[in-house]
Design a protein around this motif. Structure first.
Motif, PDB file in Angstrom:
ATOM      1  N   LEU A 149      41.573  51.814  44.211  1.00 18.74           N
ATOM      2  CA  LEU A 149      42.651  51.685  45.190  1.00 18.74           C
ATOM      3  C   LEU A 149      43.278  50.292  45.113  1.00 18.74           C
ATOM      4  CD1 LEU A 149      44.315  52.315  47.802  1.00 18.74           C
ATOM      5  CD2 LEU A 149      42.326  51.455  49.075  1.00 18.74           C
ATOM      6  N   HIS A 150      42.444  49.263  45.147  1.00 18.97           N
ATOM      7  CA  HIS A 150      42.966  47.896  45.123  1.00 18.97           C
ATOM      8  C   HIS A 150      43.728  47.605  43.829  1.00 18.97           C
ATOM      9  CE1 HIS A 150      40.239  47.376  48.535  1.00 18.97           C
ATOM     10  NE2 HIS A 150      40.889  46.256  48.813  1.00 18.97           N
ATOM     11  N   GLN A 151      43.265  48.111  42.730  1.00 23.65           N
ATOM     12  CA  GLN A 151      43.958  47.868  41.468  1.00 23.65           C
ATOM     13  C   GLN A 151      45.277  48.634  41.424  1.00 23.65           C
ATOM     14  OE1 GLN A 151      40.988  48.645  38.465  1.00 23.65           O
ATOM     15  NE2 GLN A 151      40.186  46.569  38.608  1.00 23.65           N
ATOM     16  N   ARG A 152      45.296  49.845  41.952  1.00 18.77           N
ATOM     17  CA  ARG A 152      46.544  50.605  42.029  1.00 18.77           C
ATOM     18  C   ARG A 152      47.572  49.887  42.892  1.00 18.77           C
ATOM     19  NH1 ARG A 152      48.111  54.122  46.701  1.00 18.77           N
ATOM     20  NH2 ARG A 152      46.041  55.056  46.646  1.00 18.77           N
ATOM     21  N   VAL A 153      47.137  49.400  44.060  1.00 15.71           N
ATOM     22  CA  VAL A 153      48.048  48.689  44.949  1.00 15.71           C
ATOM     23  C   VAL A 153      48.507  47.385  44.307  1.00 15.71           C
ATOM     24  CG1 VAL A 153      48.228  47.530  47.193  1.00 15.71           C
ATOM     25  CG2 VAL A 153      47.101  49.754  47.023  1.00 15.71           C
ATOM     26  N   ARG A 154      47.608  46.697  43.625  1.00 16.55           N
ATOM     27  CA  ARG A 154      47.979  45.469  42.924  1.00 16.55           C
ATOM     28  C   ARG A 154      49.083  45.737  41.904  1.00 16.55           C
ATOM     29  NH1 ARG A 154      47.302  42.273  38.479  1.00 16.55           N
ATOM     30  NH2 ARG A 154      46.701  40.094  38.846  1.00 16.55           N
ATOM     31  N   ALA A 186      46.811  46.039  50.520  1.00 20.47           N
ATOM     32  CA  ALA A 186      48.014  45.238  50.279  1.00 20.47           C
ATOM     33  C   ALA A 186      47.823  43.807  50.774  1.00 20.47           C
ATOM     34  CB  ALA A 186      49.217  45.876  50.954  1.00 20.47           C
ATOM     35  N   GLY A 187      47.203  43.646  51.951  1.00 15.71           N
ATOM     36  CA  GLY A 187      46.945  42.311  52.472  1.00 15.71           C
ATOM     37  C   GLY A 187      46.053  41.512  51.546  1.00 15.71           C
ATOM     38  N   ARG A 188      45.026  42.151  51.017  1.00 12.84           N
ATOM     39  CA  ARG A 188      44.099  41.465  50.122  1.00 12.84           C
ATOM     40  C   ARG A 188      44.763  41.114  48.798  1.00 12.84           C
ATOM     41  NH1 ARG A 188      38.909  45.513  51.302  1.00 12.84           N
ATOM     42  NH2 ARG A 188      38.349  44.604  53.327  1.00 12.84           N
ATOM     43  N   VAL A 189      45.555  42.022  48.283  1.00 15.62           N
ATOM     44  CA  VAL A 189      46.226  41.806  47.002  1.00 15.62           C
ATOM     45  C   VAL A 189      47.266  40.689  47.119  1.00 15.62           C
ATOM     46  CG1 VAL A 189      47.904  42.848  45.427  1.00 15.62           C
ATOM     47  CG2 VAL A 189      45.826  44.099  46.048  1.00 15.62           C
ATOM     48  N   LEU A 190      48.085  40.729  48.157  1.00 16.19           N
ATOM     49  CA  LEU A 190      49.149  39.737  48.303  1.00 16.19           C
ATOM     50  C   LEU A 190      48.590  38.329  48.508  1.00 16.19           C
ATOM     51  CD1 LEU A 190      51.640  41.751  50.543  1.00 16.19           C
ATOM     52  CD2 LEU A 190      52.022  41.027  48.166  1.00 16.19           C
ATOM     53  N   THR A 191      47.554  38.215  49.324  1.00 11.31           N
ATOM     54  CA  THR A 191      46.990  36.894  49.616  1.00 11.31           C
ATOM     55  C   THR A 191      45.971  36.437  48.574  1.00 11.31           C
ATOM     56  OG1 THR A 191      45.217  37.830  50.974  1.00 11.31           O
ATOM     57  CG2 THR A 191      47.292  37.254  52.094  1.00 11.31           C
ATOM     58  N   GLY A 192      45.434  37.377  47.817  1.00 19.91           N
ATOM     59  CA  GLY A 192      44.362  37.051  46.886  1.00 19.91           C
ATOM     60  C   GLY A 192      43.029  36.860  47.562  1.00 19.91           C
ATOM     61  N   LEU A 263      34.504  50.430  37.108  1.00 26.99           N
ATOM     62  CA  LEU A 263      35.214  49.656  36.100  1.00 26.99           C
ATOM     63  C   LEU A 263      34.450  48.448  35.578  1.00 26.99           C
ATOM     64  CD1 LEU A 263      38.837  49.772  37.503  1.00 26.99           C
ATOM     65  CD2 LEU A 263      37.759  51.276  35.837  1.00 26.99           C
ATOM     66  N   ASP A 264      33.687  47.786  36.460  1.00 25.11           N
ATOM     67  CA  ASP A 264      33.039  46.573  35.960  1.00 25.11           C
ATOM     68  C   ASP A 264      31.560  46.465  36.346  1.00 25.11           C
ATOM     69  OD1 ASP A 264      34.382  44.162  38.382  1.00 25.11           O
ATOM     70  OD2 ASP A 264      33.064  45.882  38.611  1.00 25.11           O
ATOM     71  N   GLY A 265      30.995  47.521  36.889  1.00 21.30           N
ATOM     72  CA  GLY A 265      29.560  47.534  37.121  1.00 21.30           C
ATOM     73  C   GLY A 265      29.111  46.778  38.351  1.00 21.30           C
ATOM     74  N   THR A 266      30.026  46.345  39.202  1.00 20.06           N
ATOM     75  CA  THR A 266      29.655  45.669  40.430  1.00 20.06           C
ATOM     76  C   THR A 266      30.149  46.482  41.618  1.00 20.06           C
ATOM     77  OG1 THR A 266      31.655  44.368  40.728  1.00 20.06           O
ATOM     78  CG2 THR A 266      30.004  43.475  39.222  1.00 20.06           C
ATOM     79  N   ASN A 267      29.794  46.036  42.805  1.00 17.27           N
ATOM     80  CA  ASN A 267      30.217  46.740  44.013  1.00 17.27           C
ATOM     81  C   ASN A 267      31.396  46.101  44.693  1.00 17.27           C
ATOM     82  OD1 ASN A 267      28.238  48.791  43.921  1.00 17.27           O
ATOM     83  ND2 ASN A 267      26.707  47.329  44.655  1.00 17.27           N
ATOM     84  N   SER A 268      32.002  45.076  44.075  1.00 16.54           N
ATOM     85  CA  SER A 268      33.097  44.368  44.710  1.00 16.54           C
ATOM     86  C   SER A 268      34.366  44.496  43.888  1.00 16.54           C
ATOM     87  CB  SER A 268      32.754  42.879  44.864  1.00 16.54           C
ATOM     88  OG  SER A 268      33.841  42.180  45.434  1.00 16.54           O
ATOM     89  N   PRO A 269      35.457  44.982  44.488  1.00 14.51           N
ATOM     90  CA  PRO A 269      36.715  45.064  43.746  1.00 14.51           C
ATOM     91  C   PRO A 269      37.181  43.695  43.286  1.00 14.51           C
ATOM     92  CG  PRO A 269      36.822  46.357  45.756  1.00 14.51           C
ATOM     93  CD  PRO A 269      35.571  45.540  45.825  1.00 14.51           C
ATOM     94  N   LYS A 270      37.800  43.653  42.129  1.00 13.22           N
ATOM     95  CA  LYS A 270      38.349  42.405  41.598  1.00 13.22           C
ATOM     96  C   LYS A 270      39.871  42.503  41.614  1.00 13.22           C
ATOM     97  CE  LYS A 270      34.306  40.731  40.536  1.00 13.22           C
ATOM     98  NZ  LYS A 270      33.485  41.801  41.078  1.00 13.22           N
ATOM     99  N   LEU A 271      40.527  41.427  42.056  1.00  8.39           N
ATOM    100  CA  LEU A 271      41.985  41.430  42.120  1.00  8.39           C
ATOM    101  C   LEU A 271      42.552  40.716  40.901  1.00  8.39           C
ATOM    102  CD1 LEU A 271      42.537  40.601  45.864  1.00  8.39           C
ATOM    103  CD2 LEU A 271      42.462  42.826  44.769  1.00  8.39           C
TER     104      LEU A 271
END
Length: 271
Positions: A149-154, A186-192, A263-271
């Motif tokens: 989701l976060h990567q799609r929104v990014r 969107a908030g997380r992606v825009l602000t980083g 995608l990367d083997g962790t539990n935290s999305p990467k922006l």
């Protein structure tokens, strides 16, 4: 260049239900205008919220120059009072661009989720839709994990902002109408500002609320992603009912067990 991004969540909607074993969706009590069970209209309360929201949106500074929306009926219905007023005054570009990249979040499943309506289905219900705009970043038919989701929104926001930066009319402010999970992303992606735990209660997303993001740097060489400050986080003071129907992530929200990030083997999305 775009200087301000306004993000709103759709107003209070009717409901739907899904059988998690079969993936069968059905509308709950209210027939959906588009015939798609996950595409309900606003409830009566939501219609009133959309009118109150319009009064506020039409007074914003800087004023709205462009409007983008999730393809779902409830988002376009939320925008309707605002768009009608702005377009009548020759503002906001005169068209709503439908972008699936800022559409609803459905958890990953073994079955296909219903496809949202396209412009042809929406045309009989809403005027002033951009007939030529095409979505590029489309959610997977079987849903998404939170990282996806976060990567799609990014990707979607990067595309939208970059296109507007290159618009010869040089719009300053864009309005995006979306959904709870997508508004948080969107908030997380825009602000980083991506928390280690995606369940953290950081960016709010009340129904018919407004968040405002201001660009930190207008250096054309700087990425449009992660270059914004959140100066308004889900404001609802203009709504007679105040803040309602807040939402936050609670685990993967998926219909299947999947212990690791796909995608990367962790539990935290990467922006």
């Amino acid at each position: 260049m775009i200087e301000v991004v306004y993000v709103i969540r759709h107003a209070f909607r009717a409901n739907w239900v899904v059988n998690p074993q079969t993936g069968e969706y059905s509308a709950s009590m209210v027939r959906t205008p588009t015939g798609i069970p996950t595409d309900p209209p606003l409830a009566a309360k939501g219609v009133e919220q959309s009118k109150e929201l319009a009064e506020y949106l039409c007074s914003l500074e800087p004023p709205i120059d462009r409007i983008y929306s999730s393809p779902f009926y409830r988002c376009l219905q939320t925008l309707k009072p605002t768009a009608e007023r702005l377009f009548k005054e020759g503002k906001a570009g005169g068209k709503i661009r439908i972008d699936r990249g800022i559409g609803e979040f459905f958890g990953r499943a073994d079955f296909d989720h219903p496809t949202p309506p396209d412009v042809k289905i929406l045309n009989p219900h809403f005027e002033d839709l951009d007939q030529n705009y095409e979505s590029i970043h489309i959610p997977h038919s079987k849903g998404e994990f939170i990282v996806e989701l976060h990567q799609r929104v990014r990707n979607a926001l990067n595309h939208i902002i970059t296109a507007l930066d290159n618009d010869p009319e040089q719009p300053r402010a864009v309005l995006l109408c979306t959904h709870a999970a997508t508004m948080i992303a969107a908030g997380r992606v825009l602000t980083g500002q991506m928390p280690e735990d995606p369940d953290e209660d950081d960016f709010q997303c009340y129904t018919a609320s407004l968040s405002k993001f201001v660009r930190r740097s207008t250096d054309p060489g700087k990425s449009p992603i992660g270059n914004w400050d959140c100066v308004v986080n889900s404001e609802t003071g203009f709504l007679s009912g105040g803040a309602e129907r807040g939402w936050k992530f609670n685990g993967e929200e998926s219909f299947i067990a999947f212990p690791e990030d796909p995608l990367d083997g962790t539990n935290s999305p990467k922006l």
